[in-house]
Design a protein around this motif. Structure first.
Motif, PDB file in Angstrom:
ATOM      1  N   TRP A 185       0.812  -1.242   0.000  1.00  0.00           N
ATOM      2  CA  TRP A 185       0.073   0.101  -0.122  1.00  0.00           C
ATOM      3  C   TRP A 185       0.837   1.300   0.148  1.00  0.00           C
ATOM      4  O   TRP A 185       1.804   1.345   0.646  1.00  0.00           O
ATOM      5  CB  TRP A 185      -1.047   0.093   1.069  1.00  0.00           C
ATOM      6  CG  TRP A 185      -1.771   1.078   1.446  1.00  0.00           C
ATOM      7  CD1 TRP A 185      -2.792   1.596   0.752  1.00  0.00           C
ATOM      8  CD2 TRP A 185      -1.479   2.246   2.334  1.00  0.00           C
ATOM      9  NE1 TRP A 185      -3.390   2.554   1.068  1.00  0.00           N
ATOM     10  CE2 TRP A 185      -2.357   3.327   1.831  1.00  0.00           C
ATOM     11  CE3 TRP A 185      -0.530   2.587   3.085  1.00  0.00           C
ATOM     12  CZ2 TRP A 185      -2.620   4.503   2.744  1.00  0.00           C
ATOM     13  CZ3 TRP A 185      -0.469   3.947   3.568  1.00  0.00           C
ATOM     14  CH2 TRP A 185      -1.683   4.952   3.510  1.00  0.00           C
ATOM     15  N   THR A 188      -2.558   7.775  -0.877  1.00  0.00           N
ATOM     16  CA  THR A 188      -3.373   7.876  -2.132  1.00  0.00           C
ATOM     17  C   THR A 188      -3.674   9.688  -2.200  1.00  0.00           C
ATOM     18  O   THR A 188      -3.957   9.962  -1.183  1.00  0.00           O
ATOM     19  CB  THR A 188      -4.614   6.977  -2.478  1.00  0.00           C
ATOM     20  OG1 THR A 188      -5.214   7.051  -1.027  1.00  0.00           O
ATOM     21  CG2 THR A 188      -4.257   5.665  -2.694  1.00  0.00           C
ATOM     22  N   LYS A 326      -5.913  -5.950   7.230  1.00  0.00           N
ATOM     23  CA  LYS A 326      -5.661  -4.768   6.347  1.00  0.00           C
ATOM     24  C   LYS A 326      -3.910  -4.604   6.465  1.00  0.00           C
ATOM     25  O   LYS A 326      -3.263  -4.552   5.497  1.00  0.00           O
ATOM     26  CB  LYS A 326      -6.265  -3.664   6.713  1.00  0.00           C
ATOM     27  CG  LYS A 326      -7.391  -3.593   6.031  1.00  0.00           C
ATOM     28  CD  LYS A 326      -8.088  -2.037   6.260  1.00  0.00           C
ATOM     29  CE  LYS A 326      -9.453  -2.051   5.595  1.00  0.00           C
ATOM     30  NZ  LYS A 326      -9.476  -2.039   3.843  1.00  0.00           N
ATOM     31  N   ARG A 333      -3.752  -0.301  -3.449  1.00  0.00           N
ATOM     32  CA  ARG A 333      -5.080   0.167  -3.732  1.00  0.00           C
ATOM     33  C   ARG A 333      -5.511   0.280  -5.255  1.00  0.00           C
ATOM     34  O   ARG A 333      -4.247   0.562  -5.868  1.00  0.00           O
ATOM     35  CB  ARG A 333      -5.328   1.555  -3.141  1.00  0.00           C
ATOM     36  CG  ARG A 333      -5.829   1.579  -1.579  1.00  0.00           C
ATOM     37  CD  ARG A 333      -7.378   1.111  -1.124  1.00  0.00           C
ATOM     38  NE  ARG A 333      -7.574   1.356  -0.233  1.00  0.00           N
ATOM     39  CZ  ARG A 333      -8.716   1.004   0.461  1.00  0.00           C
ATOM     40  NH1 ARG A 333      -9.824   0.921  -0.318  1.00  0.00           N
ATOM     41  NH2 ARG A 333      -9.002   1.284   1.795  1.00  0.00           N
ATOM     42  N   GLU A 335      -6.514   2.530  -7.261  1.00  0.00           N
ATOM     43  CA  GLU A 335      -6.134   3.740  -7.915  1.00  0.00           C
ATOM     44  C   GLU A 335      -4.780   3.820  -8.071  1.00  0.00           C
ATOM     45  O   GLU A 335      -4.404   4.569  -9.134  1.00  0.00           O
ATOM     46  CB  GLU A 335      -6.697   4.998  -6.870  1.00  0.00           C
ATOM     47  CG  GLU A 335      -6.208   6.630  -7.344  1.00  0.00           C
ATOM     48  CD  GLU A 335      -6.904   7.378  -6.297  1.00  0.00           C
ATOM     49  OE1 GLU A 335      -6.904   8.732  -6.934  1.00  0.00           O
ATOM     50  OE2 GLU A 335      -7.296   7.161  -5.239  1.00  0.00           O
ATOM     51  N   THR A 352     -10.507   7.588  -2.427  1.00  0.00           N
ATOM     52  CA  THR A 352      -9.996   6.334  -1.773  1.00  0.00           C
ATOM     53  C   THR A 352      -9.427   6.642  -0.173  1.00  0.00           C
ATOM     54  O   THR A 352      -8.589   7.526  -0.036  1.00  0.00           O
ATOM     55  CB  THR A 352      -8.443   5.849  -2.473  1.00  0.00           C
ATOM     56  OG1 THR A 352      -8.792   5.587  -3.999  1.00  0.00           O
ATOM     57  CG2 THR A 352      -7.968   4.556  -1.857  1.00  0.00           C
ATOM     58  N   GLU A 357      -5.876  -2.018   1.120  1.00  0.00           N
ATOM     59  CA  GLU A 357      -7.041  -2.353   0.647  1.00  0.00           C
ATOM     60  C   GLU A 357      -7.649  -3.566   1.171  1.00  0.00           C
ATOM     61  O   GLU A 357      -8.940  -3.487   1.354  1.00  0.00           O
ATOM     62  CB  GLU A 357      -6.778  -2.646  -1.050  1.00  0.00           C
ATOM     63  CG  GLU A 357      -7.766  -2.713  -1.785  1.00  0.00           C
ATOM     64  CD  GLU A 357      -8.402  -4.304  -1.924  1.00  0.00           C
ATOM     65  OE1 GLU A 357      -9.480  -4.427  -2.401  1.00  0.00           O
ATOM     66  OE2 GLU A 357      -7.811  -5.118  -1.590  1.00  0.00           O
ATOM     67  N   SER A 360     -11.956  -5.344   2.464  1.00  0.00           N
ATOM     68  CA  SER A 360     -13.164  -4.173   2.437  1.00  0.00           C
ATOM     69  C   SER A 360     -13.861  -4.007   3.932  1.00  0.00           C
ATOM     70  O   SER A 360     -14.268  -4.974   4.298  1.00  0.00           O
ATOM     71  CB  SER A 360     -14.168  -4.479   1.267  1.00  0.00           C
ATOM     72  OG  SER A 360     -14.991  -3.656   1.718  1.00  0.00           O
ATOM     73  N   ARG A 412     -18.354  -0.707  -2.989  1.00  0.00           N
ATOM     74  CA  ARG A 412     -16.839  -0.564  -3.023  1.00  0.00           C
ATOM     75  C   ARG A 412     -16.258  -0.621  -4.295  1.00  0.00           C
ATOM     76  O   ARG A 412     -15.174  -0.065  -4.862  1.00  0.00           O
ATOM     77  CB  ARG A 412     -16.306  -1.220  -2.064  1.00  0.00           C
ATOM     78  CG  ARG A 412     -16.865  -1.216  -0.632  1.00  0.00           C
ATOM     79  CD  ARG A 412     -17.456   0.135  -0.106  1.00  0.00           C
ATOM     80  NE  ARG A 412     -16.477   1.047   0.558  1.00  0.00           N
ATOM     81  CZ  ARG A 412     -16.524   2.189   0.781  1.00  0.00           C
ATOM     82  NH1 ARG A 412     -17.621   2.898   0.268  1.00  0.00           N
ATOM     83  NH2 ARG A 412     -15.604   2.988   1.317  1.00  0.00           N
ATOM     84  N   ILE A 417     -12.738   1.615  -5.459  1.00  0.00           N
ATOM     85  CA  ILE A 417     -11.705   1.797  -4.360  1.00  0.00           C
ATOM     86  C   ILE A 417     -11.361   0.354  -3.717  1.00  0.00           C
ATOM     87  O   ILE A 417     -10.487   0.131  -3.029  1.00  0.00           O
ATOM     88  CB  ILE A 417     -12.078   2.616  -3.067  1.00  0.00           C
ATOM     89  CG1 ILE A 417     -13.446   2.013  -2.446  1.00  0.00           C
ATOM     90  CG2 ILE A 417     -12.302   3.966  -3.459  1.00  0.00           C
ATOM     91  CD1 ILE A 417     -13.952   2.976  -1.293  1.00  0.00           C
ATOM     92  N   HIS A 418     -11.908  -0.849  -4.320  1.00  0.00           N
ATOM     93  CA  HIS A 418     -11.721  -2.100  -3.997  1.00  0.00           C
ATOM     94  C   HIS A 418     -11.952  -3.023  -4.833  1.00  0.00           C
ATOM     95  O   HIS A 418     -12.720  -3.026  -5.844  1.00  0.00           O
ATOM     96  CB  HIS A 418     -12.822  -2.488  -2.792  1.00  0.00           C
ATOM     97  CG  HIS A 418     -12.419  -2.107  -1.224  1.00  0.00           C
ATOM     98  ND1 HIS A 418     -10.981  -2.681  -0.777  1.00  0.00           N
ATOM     99  CD2 HIS A 418     -12.909  -1.369  -0.540  1.00  0.00           C
ATOM    100  CE1 HIS A 418     -11.054  -2.197   0.408  1.00  0.00           C
ATOM    101  NE2 HIS A 418     -12.212  -1.132   0.821  1.00  0.00           N
TER     102      HIS A 418
END
Length: 443
Positions: A185, A188, A326, A333, A335, A352, A357, A360, A412, A417-418
């Motif tokens: 990750w 963002t 997570k 993500r 994005e 986001t 990610e 969720s 989502r 975003i997922h």
């Protein structure tokens, strides 16, 4: 003359004694509507204070547990939680000869413990003090006796609450971003915030044995090869977004995404200025669904508190379970990858949120809450969800709590975003958490 004076004195004394008797016998009445109002006031303050979704779940659960345990002393349908919740012990017992109003004590406890968990205490003080003033006018003696008892319970709950590791996590190090690993990750746009609550799995669960008890299956193996499962899920996010955008602004997919956005902090840029728009958290949305169900069934105060308490426990443990995964999988993500490898100008429909990610959070929390609410109100419980009206969004109708949780999860993907795995596996994880909690609570 003496006879008339004697009558006058007798009548006056009788009226005085009657007035005293009326005053002392007048009970302070607490209704479900007053408890709903207290919950709504806390939600309003939490929106103002911008609590992250995991922290918001903690703000809901402790005040409800306190109110529940007080009411459970005089209601056989409410089974005490003292042998069920982790490290929780019996609250101070009420002396039934003192004239304590348990319903009043429950609402006082909800207000006072909520105050310990929010930032803007002054906003709650104004509301709380107006209630206290009114209750004192009705029956000062009853209020004082009840407040003294409630304070004992508040102290007991506070001591338990303060040992859940929350304070310790405030001083733990920030999450370190691994820029060398392309699967990990990264912050963002537009704010590029640090990953929030990386140590939330260290919070003491309420009913779960551990944060990792319902660890989901791993996400698809990271790969940017076009025939890999991971890349296909990445491409699905992009393609779905493109299809939605082509339809225009008023598509049902966009309505669904926005309805379940529940991002407490959305950064908005206007020229050189950046500000935040504030909304309810995912947990708050399900708390309000609990309220809708309670009102629809005209639940009593005890039934209302029961619903709030058991739903808030499901939400709180779901966040602990979700956040454990997570920051273990620490997955990048959509994005970030879409901008890097597919379309540098692409933007998701929703902003986001600032944490990894997989899985969720909406899926896990919605799955858990939907199970508990279904156990409480039954399957096929249709309702009109008006939670988002204050944010300019029309209500949506659902055939059941499971129907709502499925839409919340799918939102989502529509929001961009997922990935699909985070949605589907997250919903399964949440339902596993929910069923475990429901069984523990005897639902």
């Amino acid at each position: 003359m003496k006879y008339s004076l004697k009558i006058l004195i007798t009548v006056s004394l009788t009226l005085f004694l009657c007035s005293c008797k009326t005053k002392s016998n007048k009970q302070i009445i607490i209704t479900p509507e007053q408890y709903h109002a207290s919950v709504n006031k806390i939600i309003d303050i939490m929106i103002h204070d911008i609590f992250s979704p995991p922290v918001a779940s903690r703000v809901f659960v402790y005040p409800n547990i306190a109110a529940y345990e007080i009411l459970a002393q005089d209601n056989p349908k409410l089974l005490t939680l003292d042998k069920k919740l982790n490290q929780f012990t019996t609250i101070p017992k009420v002396n039934t000869t003192e004239g304590v109003n348990l319903k009043l004590a429950a609402l006082i406890a909800h207000l006072e413990i909520s105050k310990k968990l929010i930032f803007s205490e002054d906003k709650l003080d104004h509301y709380k003090d107006s209630l206290y003033t009114e209750w004192k006018k009705i029956n000062k003696e009853e209020f004082t006796i009840t407040k003294n008892y409630s304070d004992k319970v508040i102290g007991h709950i506070t001591e338990w609450m303060n040992n859940d590791n929350y304070k310790e996590t405030r001083t733990m190090p920030k999450f370190t971003v691994d820029m060398e690993d392309p699967s990990r990750w990264q912050p963002t746009p537009p704010s590029y915030m640090d990953g929030i609550e990386p140590h939330w799995n260290k919070i003491r669960p309420f009913l779960l044995d551990s944060a990792s008890q319902f660890k989901p299956i791993p996400p698809p193996e990271f790969s940017l090869k076009k025939d890999s499962k991971f890349y296909q899920e990445l491409l699905e996010v992009y393609n779905v977004s493109q299809e939605i955008t082509k339809k225009g602004d008023n598509t049902e997919e966009i309505e669904i995404a926005q309805f379940w956005d529940c991002n407490p902090f959305v950064s908005v840029t206007r020229g050189h200025f950046m500000f935040a728009t504030k909304k309810i958290s995912p947990g708050a949305h399900w708390i309000l669904i609990s309220q809708i169900a309670s009102k629809k069934t005209k639940s009593s105060l005890e039934e209302t508190v029961n619903t709030y308490t058991k739903t808030s426990i499901a939400i709180a443990d779901a966040f602990i379970s979700c956040w454990d995964e997570k920051y273990r999988s620490n997955l990048i993500r959509p994005e970030t990858l879409i901008n890097q490898h597919i379309d540098p100008d692409w933007l998701p429909i929703l902003q986001t949120p600032p944490f990894p990610e997989y899985v969720s959070g909406h899926s896990v929390v919605s799955g858990s809450a939907s199970v508990v609410l279904t156990k409480l109100f039954g399957d096929n419980f249709a309702f009109n969800d008006t939670s988002e009206i204050p944010y300019g969004l029309p209500p949506r109708n659902f055939k059941s709590f499971y129907d709502a949780s499925a839409e919340a999860a799918l939102s989502r993907l529509y929001g961009g975003i997922h990935y699909r795995a985070a949605i589907d596996n997250g919903l399964d994880q949440g339902k596993s958490v929910g069923h475990f909690i429901a069984n523990k609570l005897g639902l």
